[in-house]
Design an enzyme around this catalytic site. Structure first.
Site, PDB file in Angstrom:
ATOM      1  N   ASP A 150       0.827  -1.216   0.000  1.00  0.00           N
ATOM      2  CA  ASP A 150       0.000   0.000   0.000  1.00  0.00           C
ATOM      3  C   ASP A 150       0.859   1.263   0.000  1.00  0.00           C
ATOM      4  OD1 ASP A 150      -2.330  -1.391  -0.018  1.00  0.00           O
ATOM      5  OD2 ASP A 150      -2.915  -0.967   2.036  1.00  0.00           O
ATOM      6  N   ASP A 209       4.437  -9.402   9.100  1.00  0.00           N
ATOM      7  CA  ASP A 209       4.580  -7.962   8.913  1.00  0.00           C
ATOM      8  C   ASP A 209       5.909  -7.674   8.227  1.00  0.00           C
ATOM      9  OD1 ASP A 209       2.151  -7.399   9.963  1.00  0.00           O
ATOM     10  OD2 ASP A 209       2.864  -6.643  11.888  1.00  0.00           O
ATOM     11  N   ASP A 211       8.641  -6.244   8.805  1.00  0.00           N
ATOM     12  CA  ASP A 211       9.948  -6.359   9.447  1.00  0.00           C
ATOM     13  C   ASP A 211      10.215  -7.754  10.010  1.00  0.00           C
ATOM     14  OD1 ASP A 211       7.798  -5.490  11.255  1.00  0.00           O
ATOM     15  OD2 ASP A 211       9.307  -5.642  12.820  1.00  0.00           O
ATOM     16  N   ASP A 303      -6.530  -8.115  14.134  1.00  0.00           N
ATOM     17  CA  ASP A 303      -6.062  -9.459  14.453  1.00  0.00           C
ATOM     18  C   ASP A 303      -6.807 -10.043  15.655  1.00  0.00           C
ATOM     19  OD1 ASP A 303      -4.979  -7.601  16.173  1.00  0.00           O
ATOM     20  OD2 ASP A 303      -2.904  -7.964  15.584  1.00  0.00           O
TER      21      ASP A 303
END
Length: 546
Positions: A150, A209, A211, A303
């Site tokens: 995004d 995610d 990282d 989540d």
């Protein structure tokens, strides 16, 4: 007689005048003293009738909350100890067998797995995460890597495209999916990613995610739980922090998060087969995800929202503590504050929206409903934040002005000491940092309390989503030459007035207790005020000039 009368002539008149004047002055003075006495009386009555009862009420409320938090922490610790003593590892509790090639079917025995990597302007870490996902030990024809980008920054877009093309040329089935908007933020990206036709071939979806860097054996160790146990919807793994030693703030985060995984996730998995999904480093059964209604963006904890809905549908979760996934902690105070706002506001808002749904649910037991409402949400997501700030940063400092009030030693010393020691078990190497951890957690409790109230009231920044900034090694190297240049602007950027106000109030309370008090609260108050001042002047974490 005559002499007396004669002496009462003009002179006597003068004396009478002086006496009258003196009486008037005395009379005025008496009135002023009377006024002061009346004000003192009003203040005394206000203390007795209003202030002391109100303060005692809040103290009683805080004592009750402290007991709730204490019992919850001890309960989770006891569960973990029993699990460790009995050696109840997930591989022994649930059926687990390594997946192998079949002579006739070959790789067909391996289920199709979708690996989703949502990202937004993650140029510092995107290459690491994509590379780690593409090097997982799994048949190449049985996995699809889906990069949900995004990004609005052109440099980030270019880096992602280069990395995707590089791995596609190496034979990896990798897709880059780009939306023309950011509706729903991460939840919106994940939901859009599930709509592509090729996803229908997949049985499981893994989320990392930007990282996160899983080890190559991540899939071979997690997928068997889902393959051999059809009642399990989610396998969650532990986070391991690559930059925990970067600064004192990252060390504090490591202590808190290690406790979260060791105590909260482990105890929830062992006793209720439920815990909150951490949003990353987990594997979902796609059929369970769809049955629960898929991803929703009604809160900032999509989540946790999905996990609770799946639990209410009767699905079970497994937490595997031995599987670690490397990732990066936010190392700037600004990024950490945004993250904590989201992590505190979201659960409170979800609690408000789902309490009735949990109560009315017919598929789960009363015991699990009680656990969800009381333990999972009320105590851990609401009470602990409000209690920490109100008691340790407001009530305890204010109590030094009221000698009539005595706070029990078990509440001010024994319970917090026990809770702190229980937390220390999760990170033994940081035992010497416990005092710093306590003071820092109290500082952060101010922001968490504010965020919790915003979530409960559905107000203000309730749906604010700010991506947690990760510096990455590349940016850190650039900062070495940048930090000394902007001295004047740095100071302005560092200031956080809320921390300074709280620190000043606690400091003044400490000064009063030192001068007039009969306790030694001032020792704690001075230390806590220093912690607020350090945070208020921005000397926490890694500082990045604007």
């Amino acid at each position: 007689m005559n002499l007396s009368k004669s002496s009462s002539g003009p002179k006597a008149e003068g004396m009478e005048s002086i006496e009258l004047s003196s009486t008037t002055t005395l009379s005025d003075g008496s009135m002023r003293i009377g006024d002061m006495g009346e004000i003192g009386h009003i203040w005394k009555q206000t203390r007795i009738i209003v202030l002391i009862p109100v303060l005692k009420f809040f103290i009683t409320l805080c004592l009750l909350m402290s007991l709730m938090v204490f019992v919850e922490r001890v309960y989770m610790s006891v569960v973990v100890v029993i699990v460790k003593l009995l050696r109840r590892k997930p591989e022994t509790v649930h059926k687990w067998e390594a997946l192998k090639d079949d002579i006739e079917l070959g790789h067909a025995t391996y289920p199709m797995v979708l690996i989703q990597i949502p990202m937004y302007n993650e140029k510092e870490v995107c290459q690491l995460s994509i590379g780690a996902a593409c090097t997982l030990s799994w048949p190449l024809d049985r996995m699809i890597v889906q990069v949900l980008d995004d990004s609005t920054d052109q440099d980030s877009k270019d880096l992602v495209n280069i990395e995707v093309a590089k791995w596609a040329n190496k034979g990896i089935n990798i897709m880059s999916e780009i939306r023309d908007n950011r509706n729903g933020y991460k939840a919106g990206a994940l939901k859009a990613g599930m709509k592509h036709s090729y996803v229908k071939k997949c049985e499981y979806v893994v989320i990392f995610d930007a990282d996160f860097q899983p080890d190559p054996d991540f899939l071979t160790r997690t997928i068997p739980f889902l393959v051999h146990n059809p009642e399990i919807a989610l396998v969650q793994t532990r986070w391991k922090f690559v930059n925990a030693n970067e600064c004192l703030m990252t060390r504090m985060q490591e202590m808190s998060l290690n406790y979260h995984f060791l105590a909260e996730q482990e105890s929830g998995s062992s006793t209720h087969a439920f815990f909150g999904f951490n949003g990353t480093a987990g594997v979902w059964r796609i059929s369970a995800l769809n049955e629960a209604g898929g991803w929703k963006d009604r809160t900032t904890v999509e989540d946790m929202d999905l996990a609770v809905r799946a639990c209410l549908n009767g699905w079970k979760f497994v937490y595997v503590h031995d599987i670690e996934v490397k990732n990066e902690l936010p190392s700037t105070f600004k990024a950490y504050r945004f993250q904590q706002h989201r992590w505190s506001c979201g659960p409170a808002n979800l609690f408000k929206k789902m309490t009735v749904e949990i109560i009315e649910n017919k598929r789960v037991s009363l015991w699990k409903k009680l656990y969800l409402i009381y333990s999972f949400f009320f105590v851990r997501k609401i009470v602990v934040h409000i209690f920490t700030f109100v008691f340790y940063c407001l009530i305890l400092p204010t109590s030094v002005f009221f000698s009539e009030i005595e706070i029990p030693k078990w509440a001010s010393v024994y319970i917090p000491t026990t809770i702190t020691l229980l937390n220390a078990v999760a990170t033994p190497r940081s035992l010497h940092l416990l005092v710093f951890w306590i003071l820092f957690e109290n500082v952060m409790s101010m922001h968490r309390t504010k965020a919790t109230l915003i979530g409960l009231l559905d107000a203000g920044r309730v749906n604010e989503w700010v991506v947690t900034e990760k510096l990455g090694d590349t940016l850190k190297m650039k900062l070495i030459s940048k930090v000394p240049t902007k001295r004047r602007s740095e100071f302005g950027e560092r200031i956080h007035w809320r921390e300074l106000v709280a620190g000043l109030y606690i400091f003044l309370c400490g000064c009063y207790d030192f001068a007039f008090g009969k306790t030694f609260f001032y020792v704690y108050l001075f230390l806590q005020s220093v912690a607020f001042f350090v945070a208020g002047f921005g000397y926490v974490g890694t500082f990045v000039p604007g």
